[in-house]
Design a protein around this motif. Structure first.
Motif, PDB file in Angstrom:
ATOM      1  N   ALA A  20       0.917  -1.191  -0.016  1.00  0.00           N
ATOM      2  CA  ALA A  20      -0.039   0.032  -0.041  1.00  0.00           C
ATOM      3  C   ALA A  20       0.975   1.260   0.057  1.00  0.00           C
ATOM      4  N   GLN A  21       1.828   1.318   0.690  1.00  0.00           N
ATOM      5  CA  GLN A  21       2.747   2.580   0.745  1.00  0.00           C
ATOM      6  C   GLN A  21       3.490   2.492  -0.520  1.00  0.00           C
ATOM      7  N   ALA A  22       3.794   1.533  -1.226  1.00  0.00           N
ATOM      8  CA  ALA A  22       4.478   1.505  -2.381  1.00  0.00           C
ATOM      9  C   ALA A  22       3.619   2.549  -3.465  1.00  0.00           C
ATOM     10  N   PHE A  23       2.328   2.423  -3.091  1.00  0.00           N
ATOM     11  CA  PHE A  23       1.183   3.382  -3.960  1.00  0.00           C
ATOM     12  C   PHE A  23       1.119   4.752  -3.367  1.00  0.00           C
ATOM     13  N   GLY A  24       1.981   4.902  -2.367  1.00  0.00           N
ATOM     14  CA  GLY A  24       1.684   6.416  -1.688  1.00  0.00           C
ATOM     15  C   GLY A  24       0.484   6.402  -0.799  1.00  0.00           C
ATOM     16  N   GLN A  25       0.022   5.362  -0.456  1.00  0.00           N
ATOM     17  CA  GLN A  25      -1.113   5.462   0.402  1.00  0.00           C
ATOM     18  C   GLN A  25      -1.099   5.392   1.886  1.00  0.00           C
ATOM     19  N   PRO A  26      -1.861   5.954   2.777  1.00  0.00           N
ATOM     20  CA  PRO A  26      -1.560   5.840   3.991  1.00  0.00           C
ATOM     21  C   PRO A  26      -2.045   4.580   4.625  1.00  0.00           C
ATOM     22  N   VAL A  27      -1.564   4.296   5.983  1.00  0.00           N
ATOM     23  CA  VAL A  27      -1.947   3.055   6.327  1.00  0.00           C
ATOM     24  C   VAL A  27      -2.378   3.212   8.115  1.00  0.00           C
ATOM     25  N   ILE A  28      -3.433   2.724   8.267  1.00  0.00           N
ATOM     26  CA  ILE A  28      -3.708   2.313   9.747  1.00  0.00           C
ATOM     27  C   ILE A  28      -3.598   1.196  10.235  1.00  0.00           C
ATOM     28  N   ALA A  29      -2.943   0.769  11.143  1.00  0.00           N
ATOM     29  CA  ALA A  29      -2.553  -0.573  11.580  1.00  0.00           C
ATOM     30  C   ALA A  29      -2.295  -0.566  12.919  1.00  0.00           C
ATOM     31  N   SER A  30      -2.517  -1.968  13.458  1.00  0.00           N
ATOM     32  CA  SER A  30      -2.095  -2.055  15.002  1.00  0.00           C
ATOM     33  C   SER A  30      -0.934  -1.834  15.400  1.00  0.00           C
ATOM     34  N   ASN A  31      -0.637  -1.473  16.499  1.00  0.00           N
ATOM     35  CA  ASN A  31       0.767  -0.996  17.189  1.00  0.00           C
ATOM     36  C   ASN A  31       1.526  -1.945  17.511  1.00  0.00           C
ATOM     37  N   LEU A  32       1.799  -3.014  16.413  1.00  0.00           N
ATOM     38  CA  LEU A  32       2.863  -4.120  16.777  1.00  0.00           C
ATOM     39  C   LEU A  32       4.220  -3.626  16.272  1.00  0.00           C
ATOM     40  N   PRO A  33       5.211  -3.919  17.043  1.00  0.00           N
ATOM     41  CA  PRO A  33       6.546  -3.542  16.622  1.00  0.00           C
ATOM     42  C   PRO A  33       6.935  -3.850  15.163  1.00  0.00           C
ATOM     43  N   VAL A  34       6.328  -4.948  14.542  1.00  0.00           N
ATOM     44  CA  VAL A  34       6.763  -5.251  13.339  1.00  0.00           C
ATOM     45  C   VAL A  34       5.984  -4.459  12.209  1.00  0.00           C
ATOM     46  N   PHE A  35       4.819  -3.882  12.518  1.00  0.00           N
ATOM     47  CA  PHE A  35       4.122  -2.910  11.541  1.00  0.00           C
ATOM     48  C   PHE A  35       4.913  -1.405  11.655  1.00  0.00           C
ATOM     49  N   ARG A  36       5.625  -0.958  12.876  1.00  0.00           N
ATOM     50  CA  ARG A  36       6.383   0.054  12.663  1.00  0.00           C
ATOM     51  C   ARG A  36       7.665  -0.208  11.666  1.00  0.00           C
ATOM     52  N   GLU A  37       8.188  -1.418  12.013  1.00  0.00           N
ATOM     53  CA  GLU A  37       9.369  -1.668  10.978  1.00  0.00           C
ATOM     54  C   GLU A  37       8.841  -1.606   9.522  1.00  0.00           C
ATOM     55  N   ALA A  38       7.767  -2.709   9.191  1.00  0.00           N
ATOM     56  CA  ALA A  38       7.498  -2.433   7.832  1.00  0.00           C
ATOM     57  C   ALA A  38       7.059  -1.162   7.104  1.00  0.00           C
ATOM     58  N   SER A  39       6.277  -0.445   8.070  1.00  0.00           N
ATOM     59  CA  SER A  39       5.806   0.712   7.398  1.00  0.00           C
ATOM     60  C   SER A  39       7.031   1.782   7.576  1.00  0.00           C
ATOM     61  N   GLN A  40       8.199   1.769   7.918  1.00  0.00           N
ATOM     62  CA  GLN A  40       9.345   2.580   8.147  1.00  0.00           C
ATOM     63  C   GLN A  40       8.929   3.625   9.071  1.00  0.00           C
ATOM     64  N   GLY A  41       7.990   3.443  10.032  1.00  0.00           N
ATOM     65  CA  GLY A  41       7.418   4.326  11.102  1.00  0.00           C
ATOM     66  C   GLY A  41       6.515   5.167  10.561  1.00  0.00           C
ATOM     67  N   LEU A  42       6.004   5.047   9.172  1.00  0.00           N
ATOM     68  CA  LEU A  42       5.189   6.000   8.573  1.00  0.00           C
ATOM     69  C   LEU A  42       3.559   5.598   8.758  1.00  0.00           C
ATOM     70  N   ALA A  43       3.379   4.555   9.278  1.00  0.00           N
ATOM     71  CA  ALA A  43       1.917   4.267   9.324  1.00  0.00           C
ATOM     72  C   ALA A  43       1.204   4.914  10.659  1.00  0.00           C
ATOM     73  N   THR A  44       0.061   4.970  10.658  1.00  0.00           N
ATOM     74  CA  THR A  44      -0.786   5.654  12.055  1.00  0.00           C
ATOM     75  C   THR A  44      -1.107   3.956  13.070  1.00  0.00           C
ATOM     76  N   LEU A  45      -0.402   3.988  13.992  1.00  0.00           N
ATOM     77  CA  LEU A  45      -0.534   2.780  14.760  1.00  0.00           C
ATOM     78  C   LEU A  45      -1.418   3.040  15.913  1.00  0.00           C
ATOM     79  N   ILE A  46      -2.193   1.985  15.948  1.00  0.00           N
ATOM     80  CA  ILE A  46      -3.170   1.942  17.186  1.00  0.00           C
ATOM     81  C   ILE A  46      -3.587   0.601  17.835  1.00  0.00           C
ATOM     82  N   ASP A  47      -3.954   0.509  19.095  1.00  0.00           N
ATOM     83  CA  ASP A  47      -4.175  -0.583  19.858  1.00  0.00           C
ATOM     84  C   ASP A  47      -5.250  -1.413  19.061  1.00  0.00           C
ATOM     85  N   PRO A  48      -4.894  -2.770  18.760  1.00  0.00           N
ATOM     86  CA  PRO A  48      -6.000  -3.465  18.074  1.00  0.00           C
ATOM     87  C   PRO A  48      -7.240  -3.713  18.772  1.00  0.00           C
TER      88      PRO A  48
END
Length: 458
Positions: free
Chosen positions: A372-400
């Motif tokens: 999704a981020q390759a297409f320049g799209q924002p991401v809203i995801a769970s606040n998992l450490p791996v999602f911070r890593e995968a998004s390079q710190g650019l996703a909005t992270l929320i408790d699932p």
């Protein structure tokens, strides 16, 4: 020049050009001397068991990773490559490239068997199981040299990127101790151990056996993320076992997605905004949270509610999700489900989405986040450490499990377009998608270094 020297020169030439020993080697002495002159340990045996057991078309997750390795090694030029698959008991079979390509075409993973090319070391080999405990070497020798002058199977790197069969300690012991293989294993996650309640038909004890065998037999471990590497290290510590040499090789974004993203043009808004979730439907993915939010959206906004698009195959223990989508008024009106979508269609969905949602409760990586981020799209995801890593710190992270914050954030992305655009602009300006080319270059480097280390120790 003697006949032997001509034969040896021919084999060396074909090996350097990416051809296979089996295409030219019919002389045991030449093969033996080739290994003595530097080919020892350079053969790669890629396990394609997971792919050969597939009987459906859509390839995702671990299966997609194995497919990418298959494509890479079809064109591999640094060493001879065999494809092997596990059968009953402690058995392997050599899988010819023609057979593998036809299977992939049947699964609709390639359009034409000629798309995959390359010399085939197993083209003339009979089908059927080959006993690993009898050293697979005998079957190789049948195809390679006359029975009276059989050569042993050359030791090399056994590479398993799918977890298939690695719960069988005897198989790995045979590969290492009897056949002299260097063992390289790609670890995707330890989720069945950490979250057995989400494992479906997967036996958590079986996955524990897999990871224990990785610690005992692997000469090289690859992981899909820093988070997975850290978790494997913690598992090794708690098990009282040393961690083998372990390196991160991040999964790449498909070239088709990168090309589509590079050529993407701003699209006018659709009838209704939509949010996208790309994932197999199973409890760990937390679809129930989103369905509850969409029920509230429909109640509060009526015809001004927006859509939820679910892309992924139906998995296990999710009958409530299926019933919601099929039978509820909200599901029929606002939820769209796609179970078998081609990459080209998925690319269009990425391109037009308001944002990607990823409320998963546990992951080893976040492939849809990268896409999704390759297409320049924002991401809203769970606040998992791996999602911070995968998004390079650019996703909005929320408790699932924080439904209220998910609801407010989703609504804000629709009601406040400048807010959504600020997040999208951050992604477009800062995100650097991982590529399969970089992944494979990293893997080739690690495999080569491991072979050199093993050769010095022998």
């Amino acid at each position: 020049m003697s006949r032997f020297k001509r034969k040896l020169a021919q084999i060396k030439h074909h090996t350097a050009a990416g051809s296979h020993l089996a295409n030219v080697a019919a002389d045991h002495d030449a093969v033996r001397n080739l290994f003595q002159h530097g080919a020892q340990g350079k053969v790669v045996y890629l396990d394609v068991t997971r792919t050969m057991r597939r009987d459906r078309g859509w390839h995702t997750g671990i299966t997609r990773v194995e497919f990418r390795y298959i494509r890479h090694f079809f064109d591999y030029s640094d060493a001879p490559v065999f494809f092997v698959a596990q059968t009953r008991g402690e058995r392997f079979e050599l899988v010819s490239r023609r057979r593998l390509a036809r299977h992939l075409a049947r699964l609709r993973w390639i359009d034409d068997v000629t798309e995959l090319t390359g010399p085939d070391p197993a083209a003339n080999h009979r089908r059927g199981g080959l006993s690993a405990t009898r050293r697979l070497a005998h079957a190789y020798a049948d195809a390679l040299v006359p029975a009276r002058r059989r050569a042993p199977l050359p030791p090399g790197v056994y590479l398993n990127v799918s977890h298939a069969g690695i719960d069988r300690a005897e198989l790995l012991r045979t590969l290492r101790d009897i056949m002299g293989m260097t063992i390289a294993i790609y670890v995707h996650d330890l989720i069945p151990i950490d979250f057995p309640e989400y494992s479906g038909n997967e036996d958590p004890d079986r996955h524990r056996d897999r990871m224990l065998n990785v610690l005992e037999f692997a000469d090289l471990v690859l992981t899909n993320s820093e988070a997975t590497r850290d978790r494997l290290a913690a598992f090794a510590s708690s098990s009282g076992r040393p961690l083998p040499p372990t390196h991160v090789a991040v999964i790449g974004v498909e070239e088709d997605f990168l090309a589509a993203a590079a050529g993407a043009v701003a699209r006018p808004g659709t009838q209704r905004p939509y949010f996208l979730y790309v994932s197999t439907i199973q409890p760990r993915k937390n679809h129930q949270l989103l369905l509850a939010l969409w029920r509230r959206l429909a109640a509060e906004r009526g015809d001004r509610a927006f859509d939820l698009v679910l892309v992924g195959r139906r998995g296990w223990l999710s009958e409530g999700v299926f019933r919601f989508v099929e039978h509820s008024d909200v599901g029929r009106k606002y939820v769209r489900e796609h179970n078998d979508l081609a990459d080209s269609a998925l690319a269009r969905l990425y391109q037009g989405a308001t944002a990607l949602l990823f409320p998963s409760l546990a992951e080893g990586w976040g492939m849809p986040i990268a896409e999704a981020q390759a297409f320049g799209q924002p991401v809203i995801a769970s606040n998992l450490p791996v999602f911070r890593e995968a998004s390079q710190g650019l996703a909005t992270l929320i408790d699932p499990i924080d439904g209220m914050q998910w609801y407010e954030t989703i609504c804000r992305y629709v009601d406040d377009p400048p807010c959504r655009e600020r997040h999208a602009e951050r992604v477009r300006s800062r995100y650097r998608p991982p590529t399969w080319a970089a992944h494979m270059s990293r893997v080739d480097e690690l495999l080569s270094a491991r072979v050199r280390t093993r050769s010095r120790c022998m």
